[in-house]
Design a protein around this motif. Sequence first.
Motif, PDB file in Angstrom:
ATOM      1  N   LEU A   7      10.965  67.909   1.162  1.00  0.00           N
ATOM      2  CA  LEU A   7       9.904  67.477   2.068  1.00  0.00           C
ATOM      3  C   LEU A   7      10.320  66.196   2.781  1.00  0.00           C
ATOM      4  CD1 LEU A   7       6.815  67.802  -0.305  1.00  0.00           C
ATOM      5  CD2 LEU A   7       7.229  69.216   1.711  1.00  0.00           C
ATOM      6  N   ILE A   8       9.686  65.963   3.920  1.00  0.00           N
ATOM      7  CA  ILE A   8       9.893  64.676   4.575  1.00  0.00           C
ATOM      8  C   ILE A   8       8.551  64.017   4.897  1.00  0.00           C
ATOM      9  CG2 ILE A   8      12.170  65.260   5.494  1.00  0.00           C
ATOM     10  CD1 ILE A   8      10.938  65.776   8.166  1.00  0.00           C
ATOM     11  N   GLY A   9       8.518  62.712   4.760  1.00  0.00           N
ATOM     12  CA  GLY A   9       7.313  61.936   5.064  1.00  0.00           C
ATOM     13  C   GLY A   9       7.493  61.240   6.398  1.00  0.00           C
ATOM     14  N   THR A  10       6.496  61.389   7.259  1.00  0.00           N
ATOM     15  CA  THR A  10       6.644  60.843   8.610  1.00  0.00           C
ATOM     16  C   THR A  10       5.519  59.876   8.968  1.00  0.00           C
ATOM     17  OG1 THR A  10       5.474  62.772   9.433  1.00  0.00           O
ATOM     18  CG2 THR A  10       7.877  62.876   9.498  1.00  0.00           C
ATOM     19  N   GLY A  11       4.862  59.304   7.975  1.00  0.00           N
ATOM     20  CA  GLY A  11       3.794  58.350   8.271  1.00  0.00           C
ATOM     21  C   GLY A  11       2.997  58.042   7.022  1.00  0.00           C
ATOM     22  N   GLU A  12       1.996  57.191   7.184  1.00  0.00           N
ATOM     23  CA  GLU A  12       1.228  56.732   6.021  1.00  0.00           C
ATOM     24  C   GLU A  12       0.018  57.604   5.722  1.00  0.00           C
ATOM     25  OE1 GLU A  12       1.230  52.280   5.398  1.00  0.00           O
ATOM     26  OE2 GLU A  12       1.377  52.391   7.575  1.00  0.00           O
ATOM     27  N   LYS A  13      -0.298  58.516   6.642  1.00  0.00           N
ATOM     28  CA  LYS A  13      -1.512  59.317   6.445  1.00  0.00           C
ATOM     29  C   LYS A  13      -1.227  60.536   5.566  1.00  0.00           C
ATOM     30  CE  LYS A  13      -2.779  59.781  10.824  1.00  0.00           C
ATOM     31  NZ  LYS A  13      -1.772  59.008  11.568  1.00  0.00           N
ATOM     32  N   VAL A  14      -2.283  61.050   4.989  1.00  0.00           N
ATOM     33  CA  VAL A  14      -2.150  62.125   4.017  1.00  0.00           C
ATOM     34  C   VAL A  14      -1.571  63.420   4.632  1.00  0.00           C
ATOM     35  CG1 VAL A  14      -4.444  63.209   4.124  1.00  0.00           C
ATOM     36  CG2 VAL A  14      -3.351  62.820   1.922  1.00  0.00           C
ATOM     37  N   GLY A  15      -1.731  63.546   5.929  1.00  0.00           N
ATOM     38  CA  GLY A  15      -1.190  64.744   6.587  1.00  0.00           C
ATOM     39  C   GLY A  15       0.243  64.586   7.069  1.00  0.00           C
ATOM     40  N   ASP A  16       0.825  63.398   6.869  1.00  0.00           N
ATOM     41  CA  ASP A  16       2.160  63.134   7.416  1.00  0.00           C
ATOM     42  C   ASP A  16       3.277  63.619   6.495  1.00  0.00           C
ATOM     43  OD1 ASP A  16       1.034  61.933   9.638  1.00  0.00           O
ATOM     44  OD2 ASP A  16       1.025  59.944   8.724  1.00  0.00           O
ATOM     45  N   LEU A  17       3.254  64.903   6.218  1.00  0.00           N
ATOM     46  CA  LEU A  17       4.246  65.506   5.321  1.00  0.00           C
ATOM     47  C   LEU A  17       4.734  66.790   5.974  1.00  0.00           C
ATOM     48  CD1 LEU A  17       5.245  65.136   2.299  1.00  0.00           C
ATOM     49  CD2 LEU A  17       3.563  66.881   1.711  1.00  0.00           C
ATOM     50  N   LYS A  18       6.046  66.981   5.970  1.00  0.00           N
ATOM     51  CA  LYS A  18       6.572  68.192   6.603  1.00  0.00           C
ATOM     52  C   LYS A  18       7.585  68.860   5.692  1.00  0.00           C
ATOM     53  CE  LYS A  18       6.209  66.844  11.415  1.00  0.00           C
ATOM     54  NZ  LYS A  18       6.928  66.178  12.491  1.00  0.00           N
ATOM     55  N   ASP A  19       7.721  70.178   5.885  1.00  0.00           N
ATOM     56  CA  ASP A  19       8.813  70.888   5.226  1.00  0.00           C
ATOM     57  C   ASP A  19      10.115  70.400   5.827  1.00  0.00           C
ATOM     58  OD1 ASP A  19       7.346  72.483   3.620  1.00  0.00           O
ATOM     59  OD2 ASP A  19       7.224  74.133   5.058  1.00  0.00           O
ATOM     60  N   PHE A  20      11.164  70.471   5.057  1.00  0.00           N
ATOM     61  CA  PHE A  20      12.455  70.071   5.601  1.00  0.00           C
ATOM     62  C   PHE A  20      13.118  71.262   6.290  1.00  0.00           C
ATOM     63  CE2 PHE A  20      17.038  69.786   5.330  1.00  0.00           C
ATOM     64  CZ  PHE A  20      17.228  68.598   6.005  1.00  0.00           C
ATOM     65  N   LYS A  21      13.430  71.095   7.560  1.00  0.00           N
ATOM     66  CA  LYS A  21      14.166  72.142   8.287  1.00  0.00           C
ATOM     67  C   LYS A  21      15.364  71.487   8.966  1.00  0.00           C
ATOM     68  CE  LYS A  21      10.310  75.259   9.043  1.00  0.00           C
ATOM     69  NZ  LYS A  21       9.005  74.599   9.211  1.00  0.00           N
ATOM     70  N   PRO A  22      16.588  71.902   8.590  1.00  0.00           N
ATOM     71  CA  PRO A  22      17.780  71.198   9.078  1.00  0.00           C
ATOM     72  C   PRO A  22      17.838  71.047  10.597  1.00  0.00           C
ATOM     73  CG  PRO A  22      18.393  72.932   7.538  1.00  0.00           C
ATOM     74  CD  PRO A  22      16.917  73.021   7.713  1.00  0.00           C
ATOM     75  N   ASP A  23      17.512  72.107  11.331  1.00  0.00           N
ATOM     76  CA  ASP A  23      17.642  72.016  12.791  1.00  0.00           C
ATOM     77  C   ASP A  23      16.651  71.017  13.372  1.00  0.00           C
ATOM     78  OD1 ASP A  23      19.743  73.828  13.146  1.00  0.00           O
ATOM     79  OD2 ASP A  23      18.350  75.483  12.788  1.00  0.00           O
ATOM     80  N   GLU A  24      15.404  71.124  12.874  1.00  0.00           N
ATOM     81  CA  GLU A  24      14.372  70.202  13.365  1.00  0.00           C
ATOM     82  C   GLU A  24      14.710  68.768  12.973  1.00  0.00           C
ATOM     83  OE1 GLU A  24      10.377  71.080  12.087  1.00  0.00           O
ATOM     84  OE2 GLU A  24      10.523  73.085  12.935  1.00  0.00           O
ATOM     85  N   PHE A  25      15.217  68.645  11.738  1.00  0.00           N
ATOM     86  CA  PHE A  25      15.542  67.314  11.235  1.00  0.00           C
ATOM     87  C   PHE A  25      16.643  66.681  12.082  1.00  0.00           C
ATOM     88  CE2 PHE A  25      17.800  64.450   8.269  1.00  0.00           C
ATOM     89  CZ  PHE A  25      16.744  63.622   7.941  1.00  0.00           C
ATOM     90  N   ALA A  26      17.683  67.468  12.350  1.00  0.00           N
ATOM     91  CA  ALA A  26      18.797  66.945  13.159  1.00  0.00           C
ATOM     92  C   ALA A  26      18.297  66.607  14.560  1.00  0.00           C
ATOM     93  CB  ALA A  26      19.934  67.961  13.216  1.00  0.00           C
ATOM     94  N   ALA A  27      17.432  67.462  15.116  1.00  0.00           N
ATOM     95  CA  ALA A  27      16.912  67.201  16.463  1.00  0.00           C
ATOM     96  C   ALA A  27      16.091  65.911  16.466  1.00  0.00           C
ATOM     97  CB  ALA A  27      16.066  68.378  16.937  1.00  0.00           C
ATOM     98  N   ALA A  28      15.271  65.746  15.406  1.00  0.00           N
ATOM     99  CA  ALA A  28      14.399  64.565  15.344  1.00  0.00           C
ATOM    100  C   ALA A  28      15.222  63.282  15.223  1.00  0.00           C
ATOM    101  CB  ALA A  28      13.433  64.687  14.169  1.00  0.00           C
ATOM    102  N   LEU A  29      16.358  63.372  14.531  1.00  0.00           N
ATOM    103  CA  LEU A  29      17.199  62.184  14.385  1.00  0.00           C
ATOM    104  C   LEU A  29      17.597  61.631  15.750  1.00  0.00           C
ATOM    105  CD1 LEU A  29      19.740  63.214  11.582  1.00  0.00           C
ATOM    106  CD2 LEU A  29      17.873  61.612  11.375  1.00  0.00           C
TER     107      LEU A  29
END
Length: 291
Positions: free
Chosen positions: A266-288
């Motif tokens: 999983l990845i955390g993208t903020g302090e709110k309770v909904g700020d959690l995402k599944d890890f997806k390599p392509d999306e992750f690399a794009a987001a970087l």
Amino acid sequence: MFKRLMDRVDRMMGRGVIDEEFYEELEEAMLQADTNINVTTEILGELRRQVREEKITDPHEMKARLQKAIADRFRQQGPPGFEINENDITVWLFVGVNGVGKTTTIAKCANWLKRKGLKVMMAAGDTFRAAATEQLETWAERTGADLVKNLPGADPGAVIFDAINAAKARGADIVLCDTAGRQHSKENLMLELAKVQRVTEKALGRKADEVLLVLDANTGQNAIRQAEEFTKAAGVTGLVLTKLDGTARGGALIGVYDRFKIPIKLIGTGEKVGDLKDFKPDEFAAALFEM
Ligand SMILES: Nc1nc2c(ncn2[C@@H]2O[C@H](COP(=O)(O)OP(=O)(O)OP(=O)(O)O)[C@@H](O)[C@H]2O)c(=O)[nH]1
């Protein structure tokens, strides 16, 4: 986080040639984003090979190639997703150094699991930091999870043992166990974690289904040391990467996955309770490249 890196690549592309200077600049930029030296060398080697074999001359091609090379390094082996038992309680232990976001991640997971219709129990196993139990209590109320706690200073193993038994008695589906933040270099604290594992096994009749190491994306190269020590002490089964919103140093995470091959769950993208995402390599690399 690689945005600055990309700005440099863009500038290099403006020169119109793929030459030694281009690779040197790319190398420097990747190292500045905290990418491990070996990983950087291997990725550049891969890019050089592609340029040679496919006779690429247009530097504009290199941006997408770099992104793909990074995504490929994260391509996970083994089945994705979590261990959730159909016929028995599921137990996840959350471990990591101080302040990485363990408690917040538990809240995020509780929220996500409740939405899937599961009955969630939290175990306030961080009996060290006075405010930790209160913090978890607030999250339990907000997410509609049950909580088992004890007094500050109580044995963390005992809290988790009680929580697993309470979960059995109350028909909970999953127990999310908080543990105190601990420096990976403190041997006695790491031994305590091994004890927590043993107690969990005793209460459950098997090992915890997941031991999730929470890593702060801002940690840089130290994340590799943390992964090494926690894996040794606690048999980590998955990683959660937090604070991916607004970090410039996330390149280190490529190194952690590369070295230990522990799945990123999983990845955390903020302090709110909904700020959690599944890890997806392509999306992750794009987001970087966008941060
Ligand atoms: N921006 C951002 N902040 C986060 C994220 N996850 C957690 N935080 C923040 O990080 C801080 C520490 O989070 P906690 O959940 O208390 O961390 P912890 O690991 O339980 O801390 P200790 O119990 O002291 O070890 C809090 O201010 C959180 O709001 C995230 O994904 N993004």
